[in-house]
Design an enzyme around this catalytic site. Structure first.
Site, mmCIF file in Angstrom:
data_model
loop_
_atom_site.group_PDB
_atom_site.id
_atom_site.type_symbol
_atom_site.label_atom_id
_atom_site.label_comp_id
_atom_site.label_asym_id
_atom_site.label_seq_id
_atom_site.Cartn_x
_atom_site.Cartn_y
_atom_site.Cartn_z
ATOM 1 N N ASN A 122 46.108 48.064 40.777
ATOM 2 C CA ASN A 122 44.811 47.702 41.352
ATOM 3 C C ASN A 122 44.809 48.087 42.819
ATOM 4 O O ASN A 122 45.722 47.738 43.561
ATOM 5 C CB ASN A 122 44.555 46.194 41.239
ATOM 6 C CG ASN A 122 43.113 45.846 41.556
ATOM 7 O OD1 ASN A 122 42.204 46.270 40.833
ATOM 8 N ND2 ASN A 122 42.883 45.121 42.636
ATOM 9 N N GLU A 123 43.821 48.825 43.206
ATOM 10 C CA GLU A 123 43.649 49.196 44.622
ATOM 11 C C GLU A 123 44.985 49.516 45.297
ATOM 12 O O GLU A 123 45.392 48.861 46.263
ATOM 13 C CB GLU A 123 42.918 48.100 45.386
ATOM 14 C CG GLU A 123 41.465 48.004 45.035
ATOM 15 C CD GLU A 123 40.642 47.204 46.045
ATOM 16 O OE1 GLU A 123 41.216 46.442 46.824
ATOM 17 O OE2 GLU A 123 39.416 47.359 46.026
ATOM 18 N N TRP A 138 36.535 38.243 52.599
ATOM 19 C CA TRP A 138 37.684 38.697 53.386
ATOM 20 C C TRP A 138 37.318 39.247 54.761
ATOM 21 O O TRP A 138 38.178 39.681 55.497
ATOM 22 C CB TRP A 138 38.494 39.719 52.592
ATOM 23 C CG TRP A 138 37.685 40.700 51.802
ATOM 24 C CD1 TRP A 138 37.378 40.620 50.467
ATOM 25 C CD2 TRP A 138 37.061 41.908 52.278
ATOM 26 N NE1 TRP A 138 36.611 41.700 50.086
ATOM 27 C CE2 TRP A 138 36.401 42.508 51.180
ATOM 28 C CE3 TRP A 138 36.996 42.546 53.518
ATOM 29 C CZ2 TRP A 138 35.689 43.697 51.277
ATOM 30 C CZ3 TRP A 138 36.291 43.738 53.616
ATOM 31 C CH2 TRP A 138 35.650 44.293 52.503
ATOM 32 N N GLU A 182 39.595 33.715 46.875
ATOM 33 C CA GLU A 182 38.312 34.380 46.674
ATOM 34 C C GLU A 182 37.245 33.443 46.125
ATOM 35 O O GLU A 182 36.269 33.884 45.526
ATOM 36 C CB GLU A 182 38.508 35.611 45.788
ATOM 37 C CG GLU A 182 39.426 36.586 46.509
ATOM 38 C CD GLU A 182 39.630 37.903 45.821
ATOM 39 O OE1 GLU A 182 39.538 38.940 46.496
ATOM 40 O OE2 GLU A 182 39.900 37.896 44.610
ATOM 41 N N LYS A 183 37.440 32.136 46.353
ATOM 42 C CA LYS A 183 36.474 31.182 45.777
ATOM 43 C C LYS A 183 35.097 31.280 46.436
ATOM 44 O O LYS A 183 34.110 30.834 45.865
ATOM 45 C CB LYS A 183 37.013 29.752 45.831
ATOM 46 C CG LYS A 183 37.394 29.236 47.194
ATOM 47 C CD LYS A 183 38.052 27.861 47.066
ATOM 48 C CE LYS A 183 38.582 27.352 48.393
ATOM 49 N NZ LYS A 183 39.666 28.192 48.958
ATOM 50 N N PHE A 184 35.033 31.859 47.643
ATOM 51 C CA PHE A 184 33.714 32.030 48.264
ATOM 52 C C PHE A 184 33.191 33.454 48.120
ATOM 53 O O PHE A 184 32.150 33.793 48.676
ATOM 54 C CB PHE A 184 33.769 31.618 49.743
ATOM 55 C CG PHE A 184 34.141 30.164 49.905
ATOM 56 C CD1 PHE A 184 33.339 29.168 49.356
ATOM 57 C CD2 PHE A 184 35.304 29.791 50.556
ATOM 58 C CE1 PHE A 184 33.687 27.826 49.459
ATOM 59 C CE2 PHE A 184 35.660 28.463 50.667
ATOM 60 C CZ PHE A 184 34.854 27.467 50.118
ATOM 61 N N GLU A 220 34.121 48.345 41.262
ATOM 62 C CA GLU A 220 33.955 47.043 41.910
ATOM 63 C C GLU A 220 32.980 47.172 43.061
ATOM 64 O O GLU A 220 33.006 48.167 43.808
ATOM 65 C CB GLU A 220 35.266 46.557 42.528
ATOM 66 C CG GLU A 220 36.261 45.963 41.600
ATOM 67 C CD GLU A 220 37.469 45.442 42.388
ATOM 68 O OE1 GLU A 220 37.287 44.963 43.512
ATOM 69 O OE2 GLU A 220 38.575 45.559 41.861
HETATM 70 C C1 GLA Z 1 39.236 44.215 45.854
HETATM 71 C C2 GLA Z 1 40.135 43.794 44.729
HETATM 72 C C3 GLA Z 1 39.575 42.641 43.946
HETATM 73 C C4 GLA Z 1 38.961 41.612 44.848
HETATM 74 C C5 GLA Z 1 37.924 42.266 45.720
HETATM 75 C C6 GLA Z 1 37.198 41.304 46.629
HETATM 76 O O1 GLA Z 1 38.306 45.118 45.478
HETATM 77 O O2 GLA Z 1 40.421 44.843 43.856
HETATM 78 O O3 GLA Z 1 40.614 42.085 43.193
HETATM 79 O O4 GLA Z 1 39.952 41.050 45.639
HETATM 80 O O5 GLA Z 1 38.566 43.207 46.533
HETATM 81 O O6 GLA Z 1 36.262 41.947 47.426
#
Ligand code: GLA
Length: 664
Positions: free
Chosen positions: A149-150, A313, A353-355, A305
């Site tokens: 992921n990313e 963040w 990431e609850k918000f 996404e």
């Molecule tokens: C990234 C991550 C996700 C999530 C988002 C939040 O894109 O891949 O898991 O954390 O950021 O913006």
């Protein structure tokens, strides 16, 4: 052929069922179906829930949710679940956790805590990827694989001993001999001559600036080390499920990973895009990154996404105003995405990431967010026929990661104010404002299909790249501080513009950065070929950077007025090639002239009102009003607006944050 076997456009988001009870799953799938969700990304961070001890797998919950999703007609982008190594792996092999440049090993408790070169990590990911592939190879919900992921988000590089060993292997493969390395790195400078491979190390925190050639190779290595992690998993997936496409989510215009190389390793490109709703330039920045995504494989890509509204963040996380989620989603489609996906489906109740916004917010279905989710799902269905269609661009902006890394090396340049993303944007924004389709391209790609090629900066330029540019028959524009060094970050013989000297018809005798806050006047001058100034503005302003140029067989289009370079050429022309020895505040006059001579116009053929974006994709014209006022846009042809079904001809009035997708 679409990206996956799901027909039409993809619509959905990240789904983390392990954060919810199975009763909630039932509600989730029902609401997904109601919103028109046709795909969700599952298991991105699930390693610790899927492999609870070495080789001990618990797939029960994943089986059940995949079955449930499939029963409701929802396909799955299945992650290999390797984005966060589980606690047992980290405790058993503490060297899985990455080490920063100062030598601190980072603790468990966040995510992506892995050293890309760690054998224990790589073996673990491959074992899990194989177990996932073997288990779900025939599952009817599986339509694509999502590896990791990313990559490069939290962990871009690791400075541990294992990484040092891997770096040495990489260097040995690149240079063969220590003599080769010593010569490429110029180790005669500052007493760095190496006599044994074991003496080599990553560019860890040192008393002063680290050898820039070492840093450049480290950047190459770090991008390759993460890519090797991706490739190790891909190999397993391709062996077990050869027909399931494989991707990993990119992070827009990301400095650390050479996405040309990465894209070549995937079946299709996907991207995570988080334009800041508080940034007025956000739509332009997003457009640039979407055009990069489309250009990476020169085919449709996937917005995998995006945020339905606020992220969690940034220091201040501003929500998207009503209509903006839709507008930004349509923008991605306009630039070649074959879907609109979000992080995430259901808003989390715990964790960092609850918000962060979600398609389905804490407040449930009686919310503005949910109503906008439903409406967007309907719009995406209306646009199904857009899937698979492509864009033809007549203008290309050159982007080369190695050159970018060299340009932004720490503490060794005439100025550290030249930042590639800003340079790209300075050209891209006025092109975007004119509704001109733009591709991004690496400097060694066949460029013959374009009318105009712009290299905002090519600090690092090899003889082969220069030859490719020289072979380009259209209008070429080269920005300052280009052709300075070779692949080893060594200044070309005779100085800049090195291998571009003949093509540009000039020499850069001295770099002359402009101190912060000061400007340098530049004025256009008569082009001998026309007897009148080629540029349509007399006065221009340079900032940040200028150069002392000596012309061989180029002529000046503009010269500095006053200041240390008074009377010297600032913008030059040789044949069809324009060179800028400075950064101009306003590139419009240069761009106007080049586009006019090349005969390149915007996709609507008319000037666009401010804030309106126009993109053509196949037989569809997307018109997006990012502005705060209604805009009247002349149409190039009559047709039907796919979003409303109404016939359109002549011109159309588009409300703020509204859009039209004209089929013609
Ligand atoms: C990234 C991550 C996700 C999530 C988002 C939040 O894109 O891949 O898991 O954390 O950021 O913006």
């Amino acid at each position: 052929m679409g990206l996956t076997r799901v027909p039409g456009l993809l619509f959905g988001g990240d789904y983390n069922p392990e954060q919810w009870s199975e009763q909630v799953w039932d509600q989730d799938v029902r609401l997904m179906a109601e919103a028109g969700v046709n795909v969700v990304t599952v298991a991105v961070f699930s390693w610790s829930r899927l492999e609870t001890a070495p080789g001990v797998f618990d797939f029960g919950w994943l089986d059940r949710i995949l079955d449930l999703l499939h029963a409701h007609g929802i396909a799955v982008d299945l992650a290999t679940a390797t984005a966060t190594p589980p606690p047992w792996l980290v405790r058993q092999h503490p060297d899985v956790q990455p080490v920063d440049a100062a030598g601190t090993r980072l603790e468990f408790g966040s995510r992506q805590g892995y050293c890309p070169s760690s054998p224990a990590f790589r073996q673990g990911t491959v074992r899990l990827a194989r177990a996932m592939a073997e288990r779900y190879r025939d599952h009817p919900a599986l339509v694509m694989w999502h590896i990791g992921n990313e990559y490069g988000d939290h962990t871009v590089e690791c400075f541990c001993e294992e990484s040092a060993r891997d770096f040495r292997r990489w260097l040995e493969a690149r240079y063969g001999t220590l003599d080769g390395l010593n010569s490429a790195w110029g180790t005669s400078c500052w007493g760095q001559h190496y006599t044994d491979w074991t003496q080599l190390a990553p560019p860890r925190k040192a008393p002063g600036p680290v050898n820039p050639a070492q840093v450049l190779d480290w950047r190459r290595f770090s991008s390759d080390a993460l890519l090797a992690c991706f490739e190790a998993e891909r190999e397993v997936l391709k062996e077990v499920t050869p027909d399931i496409p494989v991707t990993t989510n990119f992070m827009s215009v990301l400095h650390h990973l050479d996405y040309w190389k990465w894209a070549a390793a995937e079946d299709f490109v996907s991207d995570d895009a988080y334009p800041d709703p508080a940034d007025p330039q956000a739509p332009v920045k997003a457009a640039l990154s979407y055009d990069l995504m489309r250009s990476l494989k020169r085919r449709p890509w996937l917005l995998l996404e995006s945020a339905p509204s606020a992220v969690s963040w940034r220091a201040v996380n501003v929500p998207k105003e009503p209509g903006v989620m839709r507008l930004h989603s349509l923008q991605a489609l306009a630039h070649g995405s074959d879907g609109v996906m979000f992080f995430q489906w259901r808003q989390a109740r715990y964790g960092p990431e609850k918000f962060h916004s979600a398609m389905l917010p804490h407040g449930g279905t009686d919310t503005r967010q949910w109503r906008e989710t439903l409406a967007l799902g309907a719009d995406v269905r209306r646009l199904a026929e857009v899937a698979g269609s492509t864009t033809r661009a007549e203008v290309a902006l050159l982007l080369d990661w190695e050159s970018w890394w060299g340009l932004e090396a720490p503490e060794s340049l005439p100025s550290d104010r030249l930042r590639l993303h800003s340079l790209l944007l300075s050209w891209y924004a006025p092109l975007h404002g004119r509704g001109i389709a733009v591709d991004l391209a690496p400097p060694d790609r066949d460029l013959s299909g374009y009318q105009v090629v712009i290299a905002p900066n090519l600090y690092l330029c090899t003889a082969e790249q220069a030859a490719n540019l020289a072979a380009f028959p259209g209008r070429l524009v080269v920005g300052p501080f280009s052709g300075v060094v070779d692949a080893a970050d060594q200044v070309h013989d005779g100085g800049a513009p090195g291998p571009l000297r003949e093509l540009l018809g000039l020499r850069v005798e001295e770099f002359w950065p402009i101190p912060d806050g000061r400007t340098q006047e530049v004025s256009a001058e008569a082009d001998p070929a026309r007897g009148a100034p080629a540029l349509n503005t007399v006065r221009l302003t340079a900032r940040t950077w200028s150069e002392w140029l000596e012309l061989d067989d180029a002529h000046a289009l503009a010269r500095y007025r006053g200041g240390p370079l008074d009377g010297r050429p600032a913008v030059t022309r040789r044949g069809t090639v324009t060179y800028l020895g400075c950064l101009l505040d306003d590139l419009t006059p240069v761009l106007d002239e080049v586009l006019d001579t090349a005969g390149v116009t915007g996709v609507t053929g008319a000037e666009l009102p401010p804030g309106v974006e126009a993109c053509r994709r196949g037989d569809h014209l997307f018109l997006l009003n990012h502005g705060a006022a209604a805009a009247t846009v002349p149409l190039p042809a009559s047709g039907t607006d796919l979003l409303t079904g109404r016939p359109l001809h002549g011109s159309v009035v588009i409300a703020p944050r509204d859009a039209v997708v004209l089929k013609y």
